[in-house]
Write an enzyme that holds these catalytic residues in place. Structure first.
Site, PDB file in Angstrom:
ATOM      1  N   ARG A  76      -1.597  12.741  18.251  1.00 23.12           N
ATOM      2  CA  ARG A  76      -2.190  12.319  19.392  1.00 23.12           C
ATOM      3  C   ARG A  76      -3.527  11.460  19.152  1.00 23.12           C
ATOM      4  O   ARG A  76      -4.425  12.102  18.440  1.00 23.12           O
ATOM      5  CB  ARG A  76      -2.444  13.064  20.496  1.00 23.12           C
ATOM      6  CG  ARG A  76      -1.203  13.754  20.936  1.00 23.12           C
ATOM      7  CD  ARG A  76      -1.475  14.806  22.394  1.00 23.12           C
ATOM      8  NE  ARG A  76      -2.375  15.796  21.923  1.00 23.12           N
ATOM      9  CZ  ARG A  76      -2.079  17.075  21.524  1.00 23.12           C
ATOM     10  NH1 ARG A  76      -1.096  17.394  21.515  1.00 23.12           N
ATOM     11  NH2 ARG A  76      -2.932  18.081  21.180  1.00 23.12           N
ATOM     12  N   ARG A 136       5.848  19.030  22.562  1.00 22.58           N
ATOM     13  CA  ARG A 136       5.686  19.383  23.868  1.00 22.58           C
ATOM     14  C   ARG A 136       5.826  18.373  24.834  1.00 22.58           C
ATOM     15  O   ARG A 136       5.125  17.338  24.793  1.00 22.58           O
ATOM     16  CB  ARG A 136       4.290  19.985  23.712  1.00 22.58           C
ATOM     17  CG  ARG A 136       3.866  20.762  25.228  1.00 22.58           C
ATOM     18  CD  ARG A 136       2.591  21.260  25.079  1.00 22.58           C
ATOM     19  NE  ARG A 136       2.332  22.091  26.311  1.00 22.58           N
ATOM     20  CZ  ARG A 136       1.335  22.758  26.503  1.00 22.58           C
ATOM     21  NH1 ARG A 136      -0.039  22.373  25.683  1.00 22.58           N
ATOM     22  NH2 ARG A 136       1.034  23.556  27.423  1.00 22.58           N
ATOM     23  N   GLN A 158      -6.816   1.207  11.015  1.00 25.27           N
ATOM     24  CA  GLN A 158      -8.025   1.690  10.032  1.00 25.27           C
ATOM     25  C   GLN A 158      -9.124   0.579  10.134  1.00 25.27           C
ATOM     26  O   GLN A 158      -9.127  -0.509  10.410  1.00 25.27           O
ATOM     27  CB  GLN A 158      -7.466   1.750   8.430  1.00 25.27           C
ATOM     28  CG  GLN A 158      -8.248   2.301   7.516  1.00 25.27           C
ATOM     29  CD  GLN A 158      -8.527   0.842   6.792  1.00 25.27           C
ATOM     30  OE1 GLN A 158      -8.232  -0.216   6.757  1.00 25.27           O
ATOM     31  NE2 GLN A 158      -9.897   1.063   5.895  1.00 25.27           N
ATOM     32  N   ASP A 214       6.781  -2.390   8.649  1.00 27.10           N
ATOM     33  CA  ASP A 214       5.522  -2.152   8.488  1.00 27.10           C
ATOM     34  C   ASP A 214       4.642  -3.187   8.837  1.00 27.10           C
ATOM     35  O   ASP A 214       4.470  -4.332   8.107  1.00 27.10           O
ATOM     36  CB  ASP A 214       5.291  -1.669   7.099  1.00 27.10           C
ATOM     37  CG  ASP A 214       3.856  -1.028   6.802  1.00 27.10           C
ATOM     38  OD1 ASP A 214       2.874  -1.420   7.363  1.00 27.10           O
ATOM     39  OD2 ASP A 214       3.982  -0.184   5.631  1.00 27.10           O
ATOM     40  N   LYS A 230      -8.910  -3.059   9.263  1.00 24.43           N
ATOM     41  CA  LYS A 230      -7.711  -3.969   9.777  1.00 24.43           C
ATOM     42  C   LYS A 230      -8.059  -4.819  10.902  1.00 24.43           C
ATOM     43  O   LYS A 230      -9.203  -4.928  11.095  1.00 24.43           O
ATOM     44  CB  LYS A 230      -6.760  -2.696  10.559  1.00 24.43           C
ATOM     45  CG  LYS A 230      -5.991  -1.748   9.287  1.00 24.43           C
ATOM     46  CD  LYS A 230      -5.247  -2.806   8.430  1.00 24.43           C
ATOM     47  CE  LYS A 230      -4.258  -1.778   7.393  1.00 24.43           C
ATOM     48  NZ  LYS A 230      -4.967  -0.660   6.570  1.00 24.43           N
ATOM     49  N   TYR A 239       4.560  26.038  27.382  1.00 22.34           N
ATOM     50  CA  TYR A 239       4.644  26.015  25.803  1.00 22.34           C
ATOM     51  C   TYR A 239       6.202  25.819  25.427  1.00 22.34           C
ATOM     52  O   TYR A 239       6.621  26.741  24.738  1.00 22.34           O
ATOM     53  CB  TYR A 239       3.979  27.079  25.351  1.00 22.34           C
ATOM     54  CG  TYR A 239       2.621  26.988  25.458  1.00 22.34           C
ATOM     55  CD1 TYR A 239       1.476  26.291  24.948  1.00 22.34           C
ATOM     56  CD2 TYR A 239       2.158  27.856  26.563  1.00 22.34           C
ATOM     57  CE1 TYR A 239       0.171  26.093  25.327  1.00 22.34           C
ATOM     58  CE2 TYR A 239       0.663  27.871  27.079  1.00 22.34           C
ATOM     59  CZ  TYR A 239      -0.164  26.852  26.494  1.00 22.34           C
ATOM     60  OH  TYR A 239      -1.465  26.870  26.733  1.00 22.34           O
ATOM     61  N   PHE A 244       0.830  -1.188  -0.124  1.00 17.93           N
ATOM     62  CA  PHE A 244       0.031  -0.065  -0.168  1.00 17.93           C
ATOM     63  C   PHE A 244       1.071   1.160   0.236  1.00 17.93           C
ATOM     64  O   PHE A 244       2.032   1.269   0.669  1.00 17.93           O
ATOM     65  CB  PHE A 244      -0.963   0.015   1.445  1.00 17.93           C
ATOM     66  CG  PHE A 244      -1.869   0.913   1.197  1.00 17.93           C
ATOM     67  CD1 PHE A 244      -2.869   1.238   0.436  1.00 17.93           C
ATOM     68  CD2 PHE A 244      -1.715   2.091   1.912  1.00 17.93           C
ATOM     69  CE1 PHE A 244      -3.729   2.109   0.346  1.00 17.93           C
ATOM     70  CE2 PHE A 244      -2.640   3.194   2.025  1.00 17.93           C
ATOM     71  CZ  PHE A 244      -3.662   3.409   1.213  1.00 17.93           C
ATOM     72  N   HIS A 276      -0.381  -5.075   8.850  1.00 10.24           N
ATOM     73  CA  HIS A 276      -1.288  -6.137   8.657  1.00 10.24           C
ATOM     74  C   HIS A 276      -0.923  -7.255   9.774  1.00 10.24           C
ATOM     75  O   HIS A 276      -1.600  -8.520   9.668  1.00 10.24           O
ATOM     76  CB  HIS A 276      -1.048  -6.727   7.268  1.00 10.24           C
ATOM     77  CG  HIS A 276      -1.143  -5.789   6.148  1.00 10.24           C
ATOM     78  ND1 HIS A 276      -0.642  -6.150   4.785  1.00 10.24           N
ATOM     79  CD2 HIS A 276      -1.806  -4.831   5.839  1.00 10.24           C
ATOM     80  CE1 HIS A 276      -1.215  -5.442   3.752  1.00 10.24           C
ATOM     81  NE2 HIS A 276      -1.739  -4.390   4.737  1.00 10.24           N
TER      82      HIS A 276
END
Length: 388
Positions: free
Chosen positions: A236, A219, A187, A161, A190, A226, A90, A164
């Site tokens: 996140r 951060r 996703q 990767d 999956k 900050y 992919f 899968h």
């Protein structure tokens, strides 16, 4: 018009959920904080996911593509570097590197497992190579013994990767026990899902801590003034997704056990159909979660393969054409592309070129069906292929 008698029976639905997901969503809702810095679901999911995969650290992120991008970034991938990727995958595998400014270098895959050809990867290493990205295609591990030796000999880092490969094992070792960074996807299609989401597992605290900073705009966890220590973005994961993923993880083992029982039967049945060759298996890949039930029809044209997929869908099978070879996608050439032409890459990637045209895959929910349904699938494939 297809014959209703030859329609596939109804397979288990996907995604799957029950009261565990509902309870998790309510738990996340009622805790009063819906992002990771105030809630507990993401932190808890990361611990559970890391432990399940034998990794000391896991970081949950927004999606699988971001997981790859973040993993590559902390390994030093950027402008002026190269990342070796399988040509058959992919396109996120290459675009994660290209969006960091690195050149993605496609190499060929094994014709039986569809995983990266280690000799081809070795031949592609240059002084600019920063990482090699094996893709565990459809849940089948790449040859990690050979890849780990190549990494040690060359000094080039591996990034798995594992989009899968939730729950997969290589010679009894889980993804996180192999000593390299790995990226996962959650996703919608999956093996476990919250619609979207991803995770990265890390073997080292230094990489994990840098990744945490970069996934949260640079951060630190306890920052109130900050002081952004690095560049980064907001990758996140939210608390609601994490609560769903905790439930999904809890039922993953049982689903893998069912698919591991069904695939050998279906593979044998498909292999009996003239011209059909199921995805092969290296026995060192001793646990395969089977993200896809894949098979090839060597010699078929891409157009006929695509028509076959349409006909299988009409008859009730959740069928798909295989990924296009990444160098045959316009998006691959938009930025940070290699200096070769499409034809140049195609000549040195004959297996990827063939699989691009002749491979079909079925969604993993088919392998959650009954033994009888495996026979039904094979019958439908045989009948449809004969007519295609």
């Amino acid at each position: 018009m297809s014959d209703p008698a030859r329609q596939a029976p109804e397979f288990p639905a996907w995604p799957q959920f029950d009261e565990a997901e509902r309870a998790g969503l309510i738990r996340a809702l009622e805790q009063g904080q819906w992002w990771r810095n105030g809630g507990s679901e993401v932190d808890t999911f990361e611990r559970e996911f890391a432990a399940y995969h034998g990794s000391p650290y896991a970081l949950a992120v927004t999606n699988g593509t971001h997981a790859l991008e973040l993993a590559l970034e902390v390994l030093g991938v950027g402008p002026g570097t190269e990342v070796i990727v399988p040509a058959f995958t992919f396109i996120s595998s290459s675009q994660a590197a290209q969006r960091l400014g690195a050149v993605a270098v496609p190499v060929d895959v094994d014709p039986e497992t569809y995983c990266i050809d280690v000799a081809a990867a070795e031949a592609a290493i240059t002084p600019r190579t920063r990482a090699i990205m094996p893709v565990h295609m459809a849940g089948h591990f790449s040859d990690m013994d050979a890849l780990e030796k190549l990494s040690a000999d060359s000094g080039v880092r591996l990034i798995q990767d594992a989009a899968h490969a939730h729950g997969a094992q290589w010679q009894g070792k889980r993804v996180g026990e192999l000593g390299s960074v790995a990226a996962f996807s959650f996703q919608n299609g999956k093996l476990m899902t919250a619609g979207e989401g991803g995770a990265v597992t890390f073997p080292e605290s230094e990489l994990y801590e840098e990744a945490f900073l970069r996934h949260s705009c640079g951060r630190p966890r306890d920052d109130r003034t900050y002081r952004h220590r690095t560049s980064g973005s907001n990758f996140r994961l939210n608390e609601f997704s994490a609560s769903v993923l905790r439930a999904q993880l809890a039922r993953l083992d049982g689903q893998i056990e069912t698919r591991e029982l069904r695939w050998p039967l279906l593979a044998d049945l498909l292999a009996e159909i003239p011209g059909v060759i199921p995805q092969g298996r290296d026995r060192r890949a001793d646990r395969n979660p089977h993200y896809m039930a894949m098979f090839r029809i060597p010699g078929i044209t891409e157009e006929r393969r695509n028509a076959l997929v349409d006909a299988l869908i009409e008859r009730g099978l959740p069928a798909f054409a295989a990924f296009r070879a990444i160098y045959r996608c316009d998006g691959f050439w938009e930025t940070a592309a290699p200096s070769e032409s499409v034809d140049d890459i195609a000549r040195r990637c004959p297996n990827s070129e063939a699989i691009n045209a002749d491979c079909v895959w079925l969604h993993h929910r088919t392998l959650l069906g009954t033994e009888r349904q495996m026979h039904d699938i094979a019958t439908i494939v045989a009948d449809t292929l004969a007519e295609a």
